[in-house]
Design a protein around this motif. Structure first.
Motif, PDB file in Angstrom:
ATOM      1  N   SER A  10      58.837 -62.455 -40.185  1.00 28.00           N
ATOM      2  CA  SER A  10      58.402 -63.725 -40.774  1.00 28.00           C
ATOM      3  C   SER A  10      56.973 -64.069 -40.402  1.00 28.00           C
ATOM      4  N   VAL A  11      56.454 -63.506 -39.294  1.00 32.30           N
ATOM      5  CA  VAL A  11      55.052 -63.731 -38.909  1.00 32.30           C
ATOM      6  C   VAL A  11      54.200 -62.501 -39.221  1.00 32.30           C
ATOM      7  N   GLY A  12      54.730 -61.612 -40.045  1.00 38.20           N
ATOM      8  CA  GLY A  12      53.946 -60.477 -40.523  1.00 38.20           C
ATOM      9  C   GLY A  12      53.839 -59.306 -39.578  1.00 38.20           C
ATOM     10  N   CYS A  13      54.706 -59.227 -38.575  1.00 35.69           N
ATOM     11  CA  CYS A  13      54.632 -58.115 -37.625  1.00 35.69           C
ATOM     12  C   CYS A  13      54.919 -56.797 -38.345  1.00 35.69           C
ATOM     13  N   ASP A  14      54.038 -55.798 -38.141  1.00 41.06           N
ATOM     14  CA  ASP A  14      54.108 -54.536 -38.880  1.00 41.06           C
ATOM     15  C   ASP A  14      54.880 -53.440 -38.146  1.00 41.06           C
ATOM     16  N   ARG A  15      54.752 -53.398 -36.829  1.00 37.85           N
ATOM     17  CA  ARG A  15      55.269 -52.266 -36.070  1.00 37.85           C
ATOM     18  C   ARG A  15      56.220 -52.762 -34.983  1.00 37.85           C
TER      19      ARG A  15
END
Length: 300
Positions: free
Chosen positions: A239-244
């Motif tokens: 939801s906060v855009g974390c990619d990895r």
């Protein structure tokens, strides 16, 4: 009166036992580090993969000394007494070590230094600049603390945190990592001095400041979390855009640390990793011995 009983110790399962690695490979990295009086989280945190990583000529550098100003219940890093003064030569020493090891991808982390005016944000940047001067083609991943200064006014505290994170983001790391470590319910027990929402905000701010920088976070399983809680945490990260994402097994460093509540099996890690991939994480490392920086440069 009988002495109080210690918490029961869960036997270490066979999948968590691994060889240390060849002494010659390990000693090369250890010699470079020790000769320069710098530190790695590999040693200070007793990482189970340090033999493998050292054999590949890599390490994760621990900035600002080996003593942390917080007292997380899971972490092996030294704590509970005054931190060391900053070594003004540390950035140059780290840069020299990276050049000697020929690293194309380096990971910088640090202890939490609540005692410093900017909590070390500028020190990350100074070290990155030194590395780029010696090794301009080396990509640099940062794994930072939450940079929360404890100001009494919440608005002021949030602005200070923003400014510190912006300082590091402006230096354009190849990846910005900040670990949640555990699920929301267990934060107070596992991460003393940290907060779940505050850590999510770190990752959110990085994306607000520069959406092109990949963000990363990790959990150490085995503190008593449920699978449903893990999946809810992964949704919060997305939801906060974390990619990895990294998922690994917590291993109790000593009897002074929190006991292991459960050893998650390799099959369970595989299933969680698959579910994380389906949620949209672009890179997932999930396994009992996975740690934050394990094979970090493989996506570079």
């Amino acid at each position: 009166m009988a002495a109080p009983l210690s918490p029961p110790t869960v036997p270490l399962p066979p999948w968590l036992k691994r060889p240390l690695g060849r002494a010659s490979d390990i000693s090369t990295v250890q010699r470079i580090i020790k000769e320069r009086h710098i530190h790695t989280i590999c040693e200070e945190g007793r990482c189970p993969n340090r033999g493998e990583c050292y054999s590949q000529g890599t390490a994760t550098f621990l900035l600002m000394g080996p003593i942390c100003t917080r007292s997380c219940g899971f972490c092996q890093v030294d704590k509970g007494h005054a931190p060391m003064p900053l070594d003004p030569e540390e950035p140059a020493k780290v840069a020299e070590s990276i050049a000697l090891l020929g690293l194309r991808y380096a990971v910088l982390t640090s202890v939490t230094r609540d005692d410093l005016p900017d909590q070390g944000a500028g020190w990350f940047v100074r070290t990155m600049e030194a590395i780029r001067e010696r090794s301009p083609h080396t990509q640099i991943e940062v794994l930072t603390p939450d940079f929360w200064g404890g100001e009494p006014d919440p608005k002021q505290a949030a602005q200070v945190q923003f400014d510190r994170i912006a300082t590091v983001v402006a230096a354009q790391p190849a990846c910005y990592n900040h670990n949640l470590e555990t699920v929301a319910r267990l934060q107070g027990r596992v991460r003393r001095g940290a907060r779940y929402d505050r850590s999510l905000r770190v990752l959110e701010l990085v994306k607000e400041l520069n959406s092109q920088i990949p963000t990363k976070s990790g959990l150490m399983l085995g503190h008593g979390e449920t699978e449903a809680e893990i999946l809810a945490t992964l949704q919060d990260l997305r939801s906060v855009g974390c990619d990895r994402l990294t998922l690994g097994q917590y291993l109790r460093p000593s009897l002074e640390h929190l006991p292991v509540a459960k050893y998650w099996t390799p099959e369970e890690f595989d299933r969680l990793g698959q579910q994380a991939t389906e949620m949209g994480f672009s890179q997932v490392r999930s396994g009992p011995l996975v740690r934050s920086s394990y094979h970090a440069g493989e996506s570079a």
